[in-house]
Motif scaffolding. Structure first.
Motif, PDB file in Angstrom:
ATOM      1  N   PRO A  33       0.804  -1.222   0.000  1.00 51.94           N
ATOM      2  CA  PRO A  33       0.000   0.000   0.000  1.00 51.94           C
ATOM      3  C   PRO A  33       0.839   1.276   0.000  1.00 51.94           C
ATOM      4  CG  PRO A  33      -0.194  -1.114   2.110  1.00 51.94           C
ATOM      5  CD  PRO A  33       0.607  -2.001   1.212  1.00 51.94           C
ATOM      6  N   ILE A  34       1.999   1.244   0.600  1.00 49.17           N
ATOM      7  CA  ILE A  34       2.852   2.443   0.629  1.00 49.17           C
ATOM      8  C   ILE A  34       3.375   2.726  -0.777  1.00 49.17           C
ATOM      9  CG2 ILE A  34       4.965   3.433   1.570  1.00 49.17           C
ATOM     10  CD1 ILE A  34       4.431   1.708   4.086  1.00 49.17           C
ATOM     11  N   LYS A  35       3.824   1.676  -1.457  1.00 45.54           N
ATOM     12  CA  LYS A  35       4.324   1.847  -2.819  1.00 45.54           C
ATOM     13  C   LYS A  35       3.202   2.311  -3.748  1.00 45.54           C
ATOM     14  CE  LYS A  35       6.745  -0.702  -6.417  1.00 45.54           C
ATOM     15  NZ  LYS A  35       7.256  -2.013  -6.823  1.00 45.54           N
ATOM     16  N   PHE A  37       0.546   4.009  -2.890  1.00 40.15           N
ATOM     17  CA  PHE A  37       0.236   5.395  -2.543  1.00 40.15           C
ATOM     18  C   PHE A  37       1.234   6.351  -3.186  1.00 40.15           C
ATOM     19  CE2 PHE A  37       0.980   9.023   0.318  1.00 40.15           C
ATOM     20  CZ  PHE A  37      -0.270   9.613   0.255  1.00 40.15           C
ATOM     21  N   ILE A  38       2.513   5.998  -3.131  1.00 37.01           N
ATOM     22  CA  ILE A  38       3.549   6.865  -3.708  1.00 37.01           C
ATOM     23  C   ILE A  38       3.388   6.965  -5.223  1.00 37.01           C
ATOM     24  CG2 ILE A  38       6.035   7.057  -4.123  1.00 37.01           C
ATOM     25  CD1 ILE A  38       6.429   5.940  -1.288  1.00 37.01           C
ATOM     26  N   ASN A  40       0.666   6.463  -7.017  1.00 34.47           N
ATOM     27  CA  ASN A  40      -0.557   7.208  -7.331  1.00 34.47           C
ATOM     28  C   ASN A  40      -0.377   8.702  -7.100  1.00 34.47           C
ATOM     29  OD1 ASN A  40      -1.898   4.908  -8.054  1.00 34.47           O
ATOM     30  ND2 ASN A  40      -2.903   4.641  -6.081  1.00 34.47           N
ATOM     31  N   THR A  41       0.357   9.073  -6.056  1.00 33.65           N
ATOM     32  CA  THR A  41       0.599  10.489  -5.776  1.00 33.65           C
ATOM     33  C   THR A  41       1.452  11.120  -6.874  1.00 33.65           C
ATOM     34  OG1 THR A  41       0.507   9.982  -3.411  1.00 33.65           O
ATOM     35  CG2 THR A  41       1.441  12.092  -4.035  1.00 33.65           C
ATOM     36  N   TYR A  44      -0.643  11.584  -9.941  1.00 34.91           N
ATOM     37  CA  TYR A  44      -1.578  12.702  -9.761  1.00 34.91           C
ATOM     38  C   TYR A  44      -0.867  14.045  -9.934  1.00 34.91           C
ATOM     39  CZ  TYR A  44      -4.941  15.793  -7.514  1.00 34.91           C
ATOM     40  OH  TYR A  44      -5.811  16.811  -7.241  1.00 34.91           O
TER      41      TYR A  44
END
Length: 94
Positions: A33-35, A37-38, A40-41, A44
């Motif tokens: 999930p951390i990877k 999230f990074i 996807n950020t 974006y």
């Protein structure tokens, strides 16, 4: 039926907890999930930075379509005789 002893229930709870930790570990290996999230950020932020370029391209395309529409309307108007175009055709013949 005999009631389970405290040691037996504690042993059962410990095995359930170990199983949960194993499932959690394999889930985190599969879906980090951390990877996610990074990545996807970052995607974006790149999208936000490219919005101006995309808007500019859309604006150019709209202006080009307007130009083509005006050109087509002018050709159609020149092919049919209208009162408002007679002066233009006279000026062109001079």
């Amino acid at each position: 039926m005999a009631k389970p002893t405290a040691a037996a229930t504690l042993q059962q709870n410990m095995t359930k907890f170990k199983n949960f930790l194993n499932y959690l570990k394999t889930y985190l290996k599969r879906n980090n999930p951390i990877k996610m999230f990074i990545t996807n950020t970052v995607a974006y932020i790149n999208e936000l930075l490219n919005v101006k370029k995309k808007l500019k391209k859309i604006e150019y395309r709209i202006n080009y379509e307007r130009y083509k529409l005006k050109k087509t309307e002018l050709i159609l108007a020149q092919n049919s005789e209208h009162v408002f175009l007679r002066g233009r055709s006279l000026n062109q013949t001079r």
